[in-house]
Design a protein around this motif. Structure first.
Motif, PDB file in Angstrom:
ATOM      1  N   HIS A  24       0.828  -1.204   0.000  1.00 48.22           N
ATOM      2  CA  HIS A  24       0.000   0.000   0.000  1.00 48.22           C
ATOM      3  C   HIS A  24       0.866   1.258   0.000  1.00 48.22           C
ATOM      4  O   HIS A  24       0.599   2.214  -0.747  1.00 48.22           O
ATOM      5  CB  HIS A  24      -0.923   0.008   1.231  1.00 48.22           C
ATOM      6  N   PHE A  25       1.909   1.272   0.829  1.00 48.43           N
ATOM      7  CA  PHE A  25       2.800   2.430   0.858  1.00 48.43           C
ATOM      8  C   PHE A  25       3.522   2.601  -0.480  1.00 48.43           C
ATOM      9  O   PHE A  25       3.670   3.718  -0.992  1.00 48.43           O
ATOM     10  CB  PHE A  25       3.823   2.294   1.987  1.00 48.43           C
ATOM     11  N   ALA A  26       3.978   1.486  -1.042  1.00 51.09           N
ATOM     12  CA  ALA A  26       4.681   1.557  -2.331  1.00 51.09           C
ATOM     13  C   ALA A  26       3.770   2.127  -3.411  1.00 51.09           C
ATOM     14  O   ALA A  26       4.179   2.963  -4.223  1.00 51.09           O
ATOM     15  CB  ALA A  26       5.187   0.172  -2.720  1.00 51.09           C
ATOM     16  N   ALA A  27       2.508   1.693  -3.403  1.00 47.95           N
ATOM     17  CA  ALA A  27       1.553   2.176  -4.403  1.00 47.95           C
ATOM     18  C   ALA A  27       1.240   3.652  -4.181  1.00 47.95           C
ATOM     19  O   ALA A  27       1.094   4.418  -5.148  1.00 47.95           O
ATOM     20  CB  ALA A  27       0.270   1.350  -4.341  1.00 47.95           C
ATOM     21  N   GLN A  28       1.154   4.074  -2.927  1.00 47.25           N
ATOM     22  CA  GLN A  28       0.871   5.480  -2.650  1.00 47.25           C
ATOM     23  C   GLN A  28       1.976   6.384  -3.169  1.00 47.25           C
ATOM     24  O   GLN A  28       1.712   7.431  -3.780  1.00 47.25           O
ATOM     25  CB  GLN A  28       0.681   5.695  -1.147  1.00 47.25           C
ATOM     26  N   VAL A  29       3.219   5.995  -2.911  1.00 46.86           N
ATOM     27  CA  VAL A  29       4.346   6.800  -3.392  1.00 46.86           C
ATOM     28  C   VAL A  29       4.279   6.936  -4.908  1.00 46.86           C
ATOM     29  O   VAL A  29       4.445   8.033  -5.468  1.00 46.86           O
ATOM     30  CB  VAL A  29       5.688   6.173  -2.964  1.00 46.86           C
ATOM     31  N   GLU A  30       4.000   5.850  -5.585  1.00 54.34           N
ATOM     32  CA  GLU A  30       3.950   5.864  -7.048  1.00 54.34           C
ATOM     33  C   GLU A  30       2.797   6.729  -7.554  1.00 54.34           C
ATOM     34  O   GLU A  30       2.970   7.537  -8.486  1.00 54.34           O
ATOM     35  CB  GLU A  30       3.799   4.432  -7.575  1.00 54.34           C
ATOM     36  N   LEU A  31       1.610   6.592  -6.938  1.00 58.76           N
ATOM     37  CA  LEU A  31       0.453   7.353  -7.399  1.00 58.76           C
ATOM     38  C   LEU A  31       0.618   8.845  -7.143  1.00 58.76           C
ATOM     39  O   LEU A  31       0.280   9.675  -8.000  1.00 58.76           O
ATOM     40  CB  LEU A  31      -0.821   6.846  -6.705  1.00 58.76           C
ATOM     41  N   VAL A  32       1.128   9.205  -5.967  1.00 59.92           N
ATOM     42  CA  VAL A  32       1.325  10.622  -5.659  1.00 59.92           C
ATOM     43  C   VAL A  32       2.360  11.230  -6.595  1.00 59.92           C
ATOM     44  O   VAL A  32       2.169  12.329  -7.146  1.00 59.92           O
ATOM     45  CB  VAL A  32       1.744  10.794  -4.182  1.00 59.92           C
ATOM     46  N   ARG A  33       3.462  10.518  -6.801  1.00 59.86           N
ATOM     47  CA  ARG A  33       4.518  11.011  -7.694  1.00 59.86           C
ATOM     48  C   ARG A  33       3.999  11.227  -9.109  1.00 59.86           C
ATOM     49  O   ARG A  33       4.205  12.291  -9.707  1.00 59.86           O
ATOM     50  CB  ARG A  33       5.685  10.012  -7.712  1.00 59.86           C
ATOM     51  N   ASP A  34       3.317  10.223  -9.661  1.00 63.28           N
ATOM     52  CA  ASP A  34       2.874  10.300 -11.053  1.00 63.28           C
ATOM     53  C   ASP A  34       1.701  11.257 -11.248  1.00 63.28           C
ATOM     54  O   ASP A  34       1.608  11.939 -12.274  1.00 63.28           O
ATOM     55  CB  ASP A  34       2.500   8.905 -11.559  1.00 63.28           C
ATOM     56  N   SER A  35       0.789  11.307 -10.265  1.00 66.46           N
ATOM     57  CA  SER A  35      -0.402  12.154 -10.401  1.00 66.46           C
ATOM     58  C   SER A  35      -0.051  13.631 -10.412  1.00 66.46           C
ATOM     59  O   SER A  35      -0.681  14.426 -11.121  1.00 66.46           O
ATOM     60  CB  SER A  35      -1.396  11.863  -9.276  1.00 66.46           C
ATOM     61  N   TYR A  36       0.973  13.996  -9.635  1.00 68.10           N
ATOM     62  CA  TYR A  36       1.299  15.416  -9.495  1.00 68.10           C
ATOM     63  C   TYR A  36       2.673  15.758 -10.063  1.00 68.10           C
ATOM     64  O   TYR A  36       3.167  16.859  -9.858  1.00 68.10           O
ATOM     65  CB  TYR A  36       1.185  15.824  -8.020  1.00 68.10           C
ATOM     66  N   ARG A  37       3.275  14.814 -10.766  1.00 68.37           N
ATOM     67  CA  ARG A  37       4.536  15.017 -11.480  1.00 68.37           C
ATOM     68  C   ARG A  37       5.607  15.602 -10.558  1.00 68.37           C
ATOM     69  O   ARG A  37       6.290  16.570 -10.896  1.00 68.37           O
ATOM     70  CB  ARG A  37       4.316  15.931 -12.685  1.00 68.37           C
ATOM     71  N   MET A  38       5.724  15.014  -9.391  1.00 71.20           N
ATOM     72  CA  MET A  38       6.739  15.454  -8.438  1.00 71.20           C
ATOM     73  C   MET A  38       8.105  14.944  -8.849  1.00 71.20           C
ATOM     74  O   MET A  38       8.237  13.788  -9.287  1.00 71.20           O
ATOM     75  CB  MET A  38       6.385  14.968  -7.034  1.00 71.20           C
ATOM     76  N   GLN A  39       9.117  15.792  -8.709  1.00 73.43           N
ATOM     77  CA  GLN A  39      10.448  15.463  -9.190  1.00 73.43           C
ATOM     78  C   GLN A  39      11.460  15.520  -8.050  1.00 73.43           C
ATOM     79  O   GLN A  39      11.342  16.336  -7.139  1.00 73.43           O
ATOM     80  CB  GLN A  39      10.878  16.455 -10.277  1.00 73.43           C
ATOM     81  N   PRO A  40      12.486  14.639  -8.085  1.00 73.75           N
ATOM     82  CA  PRO A  40      13.578  14.754  -7.116  1.00 73.75           C
ATOM     83  C   PRO A  40      14.201  16.143  -7.185  1.00 73.75           C
ATOM     84  O   PRO A  40      14.324  16.731  -8.261  1.00 73.75           O
ATOM     85  CB  PRO A  40      14.569  13.680  -7.576  1.00 73.75           C
ATOM     86  N   GLY A  41      14.569  16.666  -6.028  1.00 78.79           N
ATOM     87  CA  GLY A  41      15.164  17.985  -5.974  1.00 78.79           C
ATOM     88  C   GLY A  41      14.177  19.089  -5.670  1.00 78.79           C
ATOM     89  O   GLY A  41      14.577  20.226  -5.379  1.00 78.79           O
ATOM     90  N   GLU A  42      12.870  18.794  -5.714  1.00 75.83           N
ATOM     91  CA  GLU A  42      11.886  19.803  -5.342  1.00 75.83           C
ATOM     92  C   GLU A  42      11.925  20.024  -3.823  1.00 75.83           C
ATOM     93  O   GLU A  42      12.454  19.208  -3.061  1.00 75.83           O
ATOM     94  CB  GLU A  42      10.481  19.376  -5.773  1.00 75.83           C
ATOM     95  N   VAL A  43      11.342  21.135  -3.401  1.00 75.64           N
ATOM     96  CA  VAL A  43      11.317  21.491  -1.982  1.00 75.64           C
ATOM     97  C   VAL A  43       9.865  21.517  -1.507  1.00 75.64           C
ATOM     98  O   VAL A  43       9.030  22.221  -2.088  1.00 75.64           O
ATOM     99  CB  VAL A  43      11.979  22.857  -1.731  1.00 75.64           C
TER     100      VAL A  43
END
Length: 534
Positions: free
Chosen positions: A191-210
């Motif tokens: 569930h946690f793994a899926a949440q990270v993936e969905l949040v990242r992809d849904s809102y196009r979050m990128q490494p290095g953001e603040v």
């Protein structure tokens, strides 16, 4: 599948990247702070995990966790995952009696907390029958238990993080209990793994953001996403009372690109932005969840953002998040007008990974999903969802699990949201209110968000609450209003009565302030209002 592996991966790819920033005090040039890299956070969490193992705390052990947002909060949480333990998270603001009940229900064997929490545990008898070990962040109480400093000295040599199965329990997260009893939601590693993936992809979050997260659990996504977390110096149990000038200062000083806040916090912040003509051009996105976001709040934040930036309102629950999402720019205009006309609140389109049904309203358990009857298009029913973040049970709550879960012929679990809504011809979901808060008169059923939308659109009304007095099926509907500060409530009675006349609502009451949930300061406790009126 272990979310802690995502932190280790970030430590490999950007070892010297900043993982945490902890602002300490304002200075002439901005803020004095403490900073920690991904390598430092990963190494510290590994030492703590090794320390847990050396203390004899085994994989699968349930661990009550009461540490406020800090370096220790992040390091210990990821250490618990690395050690294969099951952290138990309970919002400390739910009240002493419910908190004690939740801890008794969860039966943790280990209690990790700051000194204040350890004192409360001893004095109030929290989990007295189950806790066998304590770990204290800060001075120990009566020199009992293990110190965090000792745990931090764990020997990495010989420590091997246990492998976890995707189906293994990863954590128990208690709901806020804003419309019922708090329940412990069992999260599995998948569930946690899926949440990270969905949040990242849904809102196009990128490494290095603040990121500036004002809701602690959401902040735990940041290290896994490679984002820098700025921990604001605030009382996280009172988001509506936050100092908005402090938030603005942090956003500007640290070039924050992502802001997460409850609707109550966003209301406080956007009023400050509007009153002072402040713009926040560096923000890429704003996320607000936990309760419906008022159209006026969305309009105010838009005036502070660049055209390319937006506010998003993910829809979901502790039991499954995110389910659907909608951007603020889509909400303004026709959809906001739909809210003002009594259609409910649009919460957007379901994410591609989710399946959503709207079924006939029932207060009874439904074992097989095939037995649930879908309503006709445009008709209001109960929202149900199946997808990778849908949890399958409450801890030690079999009756509540049966009431909230269905299983289909493929063995998949569907969660009944307990929310009422409908789908429009473009596939968007509209939220009409909680099933438990619908008002059942002798002639009809009334839904909170449908009635309250037109009332909230009246100038001078801050928010409103539809409640029912009497037994379901014979209830008398009452609309209660909380005026904007400085507005004479007597001037609002007639406009409100006119707005709700179509539903046959005659009684209008006013209250200086509504009781709201502790977690978000936004969910109205309608049952308390109804009890006060009875």
């Amino acid at each position: 599948m272990n979310i802690a592996e995502a932190l280790t991966a970030q430590a490999r790819t950007q070892p010297f990247g900043t993982a945490l920033i902890i602002p300490k005090r304002r200075t002439r040039d901005g803020w004095a702070d403490q900073r920690y890299s991904y390598r430092e956070l990963d190494e510290l969490s590994s030492r703590l995990a090794a320390g847990l193992a050396q203390e004899g705390i085994r994989p699968g052990t349930r661990v009550a966790f009461m540490v406020p947002p800090s370096l220790e909060f992040f390091a210990l949480f990821f250490a618990l995952f690395k050690a294969g333990c099951v952290p138990v998270l309970i919002d400390p603001g739910i009240g002493l009696k419910p908190l004690k009940a939740c801890l008794g229900e969860a039966e943790p064997e280990v209690f990790i907390g700051i000194t204040k929490a350890q004192i409360a545990r001893l004095v109030l008898g929290w989990a007295r029958g189950s806790v066998k070990r304590t770990i204290t962040v800060g001075p120990r109480v009566f020199w009992l238990g293990t110190r965090y400093k000792t745990l931090r000295g764990g020997e990495l040599r010989g420590f091997v993080a246990p492998e976890v199965d995707p189906e293994d329990p990863a954590a128990i997260l208690f709901t806020s209990g804003s419309t019922g009893i708090p329940k412990g939601v069992v999260y599995r590693h998948r569930h946690f793994a899926a949440q990270v993936e969905l949040v990242r992809d849904s809102y196009r979050m990128q490494p290095g953001e603040v990121d500036l997260p004002t809701f602690p659990p959401f902040a735990l996504f940041d290290p896994a996403l490679g984002m820098t977390t700025v921990i604001p110096p605030m009382d996280f149990t009172r988001p509506a009372s936050v100092d908005p000038a402090m938030l603005v200062s942090l956003i500007e000083h640290y070039a924050v690109t992502n802001l997460f806040g409850s609707p109550a916090l966003m209301n406080t912040l956007t009023r400050h932005l509007e009153a002072n003509g402040i713009r926040l051009p560096g923000l890429k996105r704003v996320l607000s969840a936990g309760a419906p976001v008022h159209p006026k709040v969305i309009e105010r934040i838009h005036r502070a953002l660049d055209e390319a930036a937006d506010i998003h309102t993910p829809y979901g629950a502790t039991e499954c998040l995110p389910v659907a999402t909608v951007s603020g720019r889509e909400l303004t205009g026709e959809l906001s007008e739909g809210n003002r006309q009594g259609r409910g609140i649009c919460v957007g389109r379901p994410l591609d990974a989710n399946q959503v049904r709207v079924i006939q309203i029932s207060d009874d358990p439904i074992g097989l999903a095939e037995y649930a009857q879908d309503v006709a298009p445009g008709e209001i029913g109960e929202i149900c969802v199946q997808g990778p973040t849908v949890t399958d049970q409450y801890f030690h709550r079999e009756a509540q699990t049966r009431a909230a879960k269905m299983t289909d012929g493929q063995g998949r679990v569907w969660h009944r949201m307990g929310d009422l809504g409908w789908r429009d011809d473009q596939g968007r979901l509209w939220f009409c209110g909680r099933k438990s808060e619908r008002v059942r008169t002798a002639e009809d059923e009334l839904y909170t968000e449908c009635v309250e939308g037109p009332v909230n659109a009246i100038d001078g009304v801050y928010r409103s609450a539809l409640v029912g007095l009497g037994e379901p099926g014979q209830q008398t509907p009452v609309i209660v209003i909380e005026p904007e500060p400085g507005v004479d409530p007597s001037t609002l009675i007639e406009p409100v009565r006119t707005a709700v006349a179509r539903w046959g609502i005659e009684r209008v009451e006013t209250r200086k302030a509504f009781p709201v949930d502790i977690r978000h300061n936004a969910k109205i406790r309608r049952a308390e209002i109804a009890a006060d009126l009875s």
